[in-house]
Design a protein around this motif. Structure first.
Motif, PDB file in Angstrom:
ATOM      1  N   GLU A 107       8.095   7.453 -13.668  1.00 33.49           N
ATOM      2  CA  GLU A 107       9.476   6.992 -13.768  1.00 33.49           C
ATOM      3  C   GLU A 107       9.973   6.312 -12.499  1.00 33.49           C
ATOM      4  O   GLU A 107      10.388   5.146 -12.514  1.00 33.49           O
ATOM      5  CB  GLU A 107      10.404   8.163 -14.114  1.00 33.49           C
ATOM      6  CG  GLU A 107      11.875   7.762 -14.140  1.00 33.49           C
ATOM      7  CD  GLU A 107      12.799   8.921 -14.516  1.00 33.49           C
ATOM      8  OE1 GLU A 107      14.021   8.664 -14.613  1.00 33.49           O
ATOM      9  OE2 GLU A 107      12.320  10.046 -14.716  1.00 33.49           O
ATOM     10  N   THR A 108       9.966   7.021 -11.390  1.00 35.50           N
ATOM     11  CA  THR A 108      10.531   6.461 -10.162  1.00 35.50           C
ATOM     12  C   THR A 108       9.760   5.242  -9.663  1.00 35.50           C
ATOM     13  O   THR A 108      10.379   4.230  -9.318  1.00 35.50           O
ATOM     14  CB  THR A 108      10.605   7.539  -9.068  1.00 35.50           C
ATOM     15  OG1 THR A 108      11.437   8.615  -9.533  1.00 35.50           O
ATOM     16  CG2 THR A 108      11.194   6.981  -7.785  1.00 35.50           C
ATOM     17  N   PRO A 109       8.412   5.289  -9.617  1.00 31.37           N
ATOM     18  CA  PRO A 109       7.700   4.079  -9.181  1.00 31.37           C
ATOM     19  C   PRO A 109       7.984   2.864 -10.069  1.00 31.37           C
ATOM     20  O   PRO A 109       8.184   1.763  -9.565  1.00 31.37           O
ATOM     21  CB  PRO A 109       6.222   4.489  -9.253  1.00 31.37           C
ATOM     22  CG  PRO A 109       6.228   5.972  -9.160  1.00 31.37           C
ATOM     23  CD  PRO A 109       7.486   6.413  -9.839  1.00 31.37           C
ATOM     24  N   PHE A 110       7.998   3.056 -11.380  1.00 26.90           N
ATOM     25  CA  PHE A 110       8.260   1.941 -12.286  1.00 26.90           C
ATOM     26  C   PHE A 110       9.657   1.367 -12.062  1.00 26.90           C
ATOM     27  O   PHE A 110       9.841   0.146 -12.011  1.00 26.90           O
ATOM     28  CB  PHE A 110       8.108   2.384 -13.738  1.00 26.90           C
ATOM     29  CG  PHE A 110       6.690   2.315 -14.252  1.00 26.90           C
ATOM     30  CD1 PHE A 110       5.621   2.272 -13.379  1.00 26.90           C
ATOM     31  CD2 PHE A 110       6.426   2.306 -15.604  1.00 26.90           C
ATOM     32  CE1 PHE A 110       4.307   2.209 -13.843  1.00 26.90           C
ATOM     33  CE2 PHE A 110       5.131   2.234 -16.093  1.00 26.90           C
ATOM     34  CZ  PHE A 110       4.061   2.194 -15.204  1.00 26.90           C
ATOM     35  N   PRO A 152       0.800  -1.229   0.000  1.00 24.60           N
ATOM     36  CA  PRO A 152       0.000   0.000   0.000  1.00 24.60           C
ATOM     37  C   PRO A 152       0.832   1.277   0.000  1.00 24.60           C
ATOM     38  O   PRO A 152       0.301   2.366  -0.233  1.00 24.60           O
ATOM     39  CB  PRO A 152      -0.835  -0.115   1.283  1.00 24.60           C
ATOM     40  CG  PRO A 152      -0.082  -1.070   2.145  1.00 24.60           C
ATOM     41  CD  PRO A 152       0.584  -2.025   1.212  1.00 24.60           C
ATOM     42  N   MET A 153       2.143   1.159   0.265  1.00 21.20           N
ATOM     43  CA  MET A 153       3.003   2.340   0.216  1.00 21.20           C
ATOM     44  C   MET A 153       3.329   2.754  -1.212  1.00 21.20           C
ATOM     45  O   MET A 153       3.895   3.817  -1.443  1.00 21.20           O
ATOM     46  CB  MET A 153       4.294   2.081   0.982  1.00 21.20           C
ATOM     47  CG  MET A 153       4.114   1.910   2.477  1.00 21.20           C
ATOM     48  SD  MET A 153       5.672   1.650   3.346  1.00 21.20           S
ATOM     49  CE  MET A 153       6.426   3.262   3.145  1.00 21.20           C
ATOM     50  N   VAL A 154       2.965   1.904  -2.187  1.00 20.67           N
ATOM     51  CA  VAL A 154       3.210   2.246  -3.596  1.00 20.67           C
ATOM     52  C   VAL A 154       2.085   3.158  -4.056  1.00 20.67           C
ATOM     53  O   VAL A 154       1.021   2.718  -4.512  1.00 20.67           O
ATOM     54  CB  VAL A 154       3.310   0.985  -4.472  1.00 20.67           C
ATOM     55  CG1 VAL A 154       3.547   1.368  -5.928  1.00 20.67           C
ATOM     56  CG2 VAL A 154       4.442   0.080  -3.986  1.00 20.67           C
ATOM     57  N   THR A 155       2.308   4.446  -3.919  1.00 23.47           N
ATOM     58  CA  THR A 155       1.360   5.491  -4.320  1.00 23.47           C
ATOM     59  C   THR A 155       2.105   6.487  -5.200  1.00 23.47           C
ATOM     60  O   THR A 155       3.337   6.405  -5.333  1.00 23.47           O
ATOM     61  CB  THR A 155       0.800   6.227  -3.079  1.00 23.47           C
ATOM     62  OG1 THR A 155       1.832   7.068  -2.543  1.00 23.47           O
ATOM     63  CG2 THR A 155       0.343   5.229  -2.010  1.00 23.47           C
ATOM     64  N   PRO A 156       1.399   7.459  -5.784  1.00 25.19           N
ATOM     65  CA  PRO A 156       2.104   8.474  -6.580  1.00 25.19           C
ATOM     66  C   PRO A 156       3.181   9.229  -5.808  1.00 25.19           C
ATOM     67  O   PRO A 156       4.076   9.814  -6.423  1.00 25.19           O
ATOM     68  CB  PRO A 156       0.976   9.408  -7.024  1.00 25.19           C
ATOM     69  CG  PRO A 156      -0.222   8.526  -7.115  1.00 25.19           C
ATOM     70  CD  PRO A 156      -0.075   7.576  -5.955  1.00 25.19           C
ATOM     71  N   LEU A 157       3.125   9.210  -4.475  1.00 26.25           N
ATOM     72  CA  LEU A 157       4.169   9.886  -3.698  1.00 26.25           C
ATOM     73  C   LEU A 157       5.430   9.041  -3.552  1.00 26.25           C
ATOM     74  O   LEU A 157       6.452   9.547  -3.063  1.00 26.25           O
ATOM     75  CB  LEU A 157       3.654  10.261  -2.311  1.00 26.25           C
ATOM     76  CG  LEU A 157       2.638  11.400  -2.223  1.00 26.25           C
ATOM     77  CD1 LEU A 157       2.554  11.913  -0.793  1.00 26.25           C
ATOM     78  CD2 LEU A 157       2.969  12.546  -3.169  1.00 26.25           C
ATOM     79  N   LEU A 158       5.386   7.776  -3.951  1.00 22.01           N
ATOM     80  CA  LEU A 158       6.610   6.974  -3.966  1.00 22.01           C
ATOM     81  C   LEU A 158       7.421   7.450  -5.165  1.00 22.01           C
ATOM     82  O   LEU A 158       7.490   6.801  -6.200  1.00 22.01           O
ATOM     83  CB  LEU A 158       6.290   5.482  -4.077  1.00 22.01           C
ATOM     84  CG  LEU A 158       7.515   4.554  -4.054  1.00 22.01           C
ATOM     85  CD1 LEU A 158       8.215   4.595  -2.707  1.00 22.01           C
ATOM     86  CD2 LEU A 158       7.114   3.135  -4.412  1.00 22.01           C
ATOM     87  N   ASN A 159       8.011   8.612  -5.015  1.00 21.31           N
ATOM     88  CA  ASN A 159       8.573   9.332  -6.152  1.00 21.31           C
ATOM     89  C   ASN A 159       9.734  10.198  -5.682  1.00 21.31           C
ATOM     90  O   ASN A 159       9.868  10.509  -4.496  1.00 21.31           O
ATOM     91  CB  ASN A 159       7.497  10.222  -6.790  1.00 21.31           C
ATOM     92  CG  ASN A 159       7.366   9.973  -8.272  1.00 21.31           C
ATOM     93  OD1 ASN A 159       8.373   9.872  -8.977  1.00 21.31           O
ATOM     94  ND2 ASN A 159       6.137   9.867  -8.760  1.00 21.31           N
TER      95      ASN A 159
END
Length: 562
Positions: free
Chosen positions: A143-146, A20-27
């Motif tokens: 980019e960063t999440p991927f 659940p920590m994988v959100t748009p803010l994981l950037n």
């Protein structure tokens, strides 16, 4: 056609990322600073194309296993910034306009398209693993999440595949790394992608529940050393496997078999008296798990205590219709001990007339890695299963894969990243990728072409050139052509896309892919490099010498208009 919301079609809703920590803010912050600058310049909706790829195979090998695609698609399908997240972004960008927050509120991936190589495929440097198309403002935020979701997944899947290769097809591989992994997500991800890469089971209960991975595990040294004597065992009763009879004193039955072993001519030379606290632990564990008795036998002395104690309990279980599974070795000379244990089991089978006893499973653990398994193979051993933890899940031999996410086209205009380091030069323009197979069924080369070039055809000779070295070229006549990039996300376009297969299918694909590779590409030491070429069928690219510095020529490509 029924309406869609946020790129999700009715009946095809994709659940969110596992973590659940994988959100748009994981950037990274600079993704949001660029998004704001794009928006401020009115460029946020310009159509962009990015390639996600890596530059070098890990672990000194010549192949990589692509993993992490499913989690990327889950992230796309659920991409939406909450009000709290938008407020935080605004506060992190001093001076940003409130209208940018309105832009972020309407942001989703309904206008994004993702083409990817199927997860579990064996892949090679420079070939795009994913091609991401869409408005540059939102694609930049992917980019960063991927990269986070693909880099470690592919690295650990490759590490698992390499361990599988050195262990061989006949051995069981068990992932025991949760306690040594880099945090909770490191443990969960490692379990998933080790299974994808060819492992058979995990000790990680959470991963077993989440992904349906088979679980394995018995007991530790603490369980064995916690017992003092058989007097601590209160319930001595064990019902037979068929439920028709009951043994009222399982301890006495075990002691009877231990005496038989001690007085057997070919077995008595191994030991004189075993550790009774260890025997108590084994009896207790067998009473708890008569159908899955596998004992850790090296707490005290493997051959003088652990093995004979195990055999006594296993023989008692056998009298009641159960079949013990085997032993685990966690220290010492694994090659020698596994061989001696096998000899003992076979001697029990012969002397005490117990069919199949010599085939007990021998599991080995104790900080194993590629090198130690290879060394065991060269020494000769009787290990049936390897439990591997630290070196596997932490990818101890290499810290990261190094995937990158590079802009290759915007508004139909190709873009390139130049560098004096030729390995960091990107290959511009939207591309298609193919794998060409030879008559023996092995892949020959991967080839990248311009989007509008005709695809390679079976039986037709094709000129292939190295992307950075004009002197390297070859003619290939493929016997089979496979297009690598398939559409896994098409936003709201309403067209067909590839379904996400279950993990077991991805694992099967990975194993089949590895088996179909040419052996010299797969070997541990000095593998033959796999060729990746670029087609010049329509002269869409032209090589130029751009930089001469430090006596190094750097070859890059510029696109010829028209």
């Amino acid at each position: 056609m029924e309406p869609k919301e946020n790129g999700k079609e009715p009946g095809r809703v994709i659940e969110g990322p596992t973590n659940p920590m994988v959100t748009p803010l994981l950037n990274d912050l600079y993704q949001f600073t660029m998004a704001y600058a794009y928006w401020k310049a009115g460029k946020q909706n310009e159509r962009s194309v990015f390639d996600l790829y890596f530059r070098k195979n890990p672990f000194g090998g010549e192949y990589t296993v692509f993993a992490g695609l499913e989690e990327c698609v889950k992230f796309l399908a659920n991409f939406k910034l909450t009000h709290q997240e938008i407020d935080y972004v605004r506060d992190s960008l001093p001076g940003s306009e409130e209208a940018f927050c309105d832009y972020l509120r309407g942001l989703d991936c309904s206008d994004v398209e993702v083409y990817a190589i199927p997860e579990g495929t064996v892949v090679f440097p420079k070939v795009p693993l994913m091609r991401v198309e869409g408005p540059v403002g939102v694609v930049q935020l992917l980019e960063t999440p991927f990269l986070n979701l693909v880099n470690f997944a592919s690295l650990v899947a490759t590490n698992a595949a390499r361990h599988r290769f050195v262990a061989g097809k006949s051995k069981s591989l068990l992932e025991f790394g949760a306690r040594r992994a880099q945090g909770p997500d490191g443990a969960i991800s490692a379990s998933k992608y080790c299974y994808l890469g060819g492992f058979d089971a995990t000790s990680n209960v959470a991963a077993g529940k989440l992904f349906g991975i088979p679980l394995r595990g018995t007991h530790s040294h603490a369980f064995v050393s916690s017992f003092m004597s058989t007097d601590e065992i209160v319930d001595k009763v064990l019902q037979s496997a068929d439920g028709e009879t009951t043994c009222d004193d399982f301890i006495s039955l075990v002691q009877t078999w231990l005496t038989k072993i001690q007085y057997s001519p070919s077995l008595s030379g191994f030991f004189s008296e075993t550790n009774q606290s260890e025997l108590a632990a084994f009896i207790s564990y067998a009473l708890a798990f008569p159908k899955a008795f596998l004992a850790l036998v090296d707490t005290y002395d493997v051959m003088k205590s652990g093995i004979p104690n195990f055999c006594a309990v296993a023989l008692a279980l056998n009298d009641l219709g159960y079949k013990a599974l085997g032993i685990r070795l966690d220290s010492g000379d694994l090659a020698y001990l596994s061989t001696e244990a096998r000899n003992f089991f076979c001697a029990v089978e012969r002397e005490l007339k117990v069919p199949g006893f010599g085939k007990m499973i021998v599991t080995a653990s104790n900080d194993l890695n590629e090198e130690t398994i290879d060394a065991l193979n060269k020494q000769g051993h009787e290990v049936d299963a390897f439990g591997i933890g630290t070196y596997l899940v932490t990818c101890y031999a290499q810290a990261a894969l190094g995937c990158v996410f590079k802009l290759v086209e915007i508004n139909n205009q190709p873009r390139i990243k130049l560098s004096e380091d030729v390995t960091k030069v990107s290959i511009p323009c939207k591309k298609r990728s193919y794998r060409l197979y030879g008559k023996e069924g092995y892949p020959l080369v991967d080839i990248m072409t311009g989007e509008n070039e005709p695809p390679p055809k079976v039986g037709e000779r094709l000129l292939c050139r190295h992307p950075f070295n004009e002197s390297k070229r070859a003619y290939v006549v493929p016997q089979r052509v496979e297009e690598l990039l398939k559409c896994y996300w098409r936003g709201s376009a309403g067209e067909a896309r590839e379904e996400l297969p279950p993990l077991k299918e991805i694992r099967d694909r990975c194993i089949k892919q590895l088996e179909n590779m040419r052996p010299d590409h797969m070997r541990r030491l000095n593998p033959t490099p796999y060729k990746v070429y670029y087609s010049l069928l329509q002269k869409c690219l032209k090589a130029h010498v751009l930089v001469f510095k430090k006596k190094i020529f750097v070859y890059v490509f510029s696109v010829i208009a028209g």
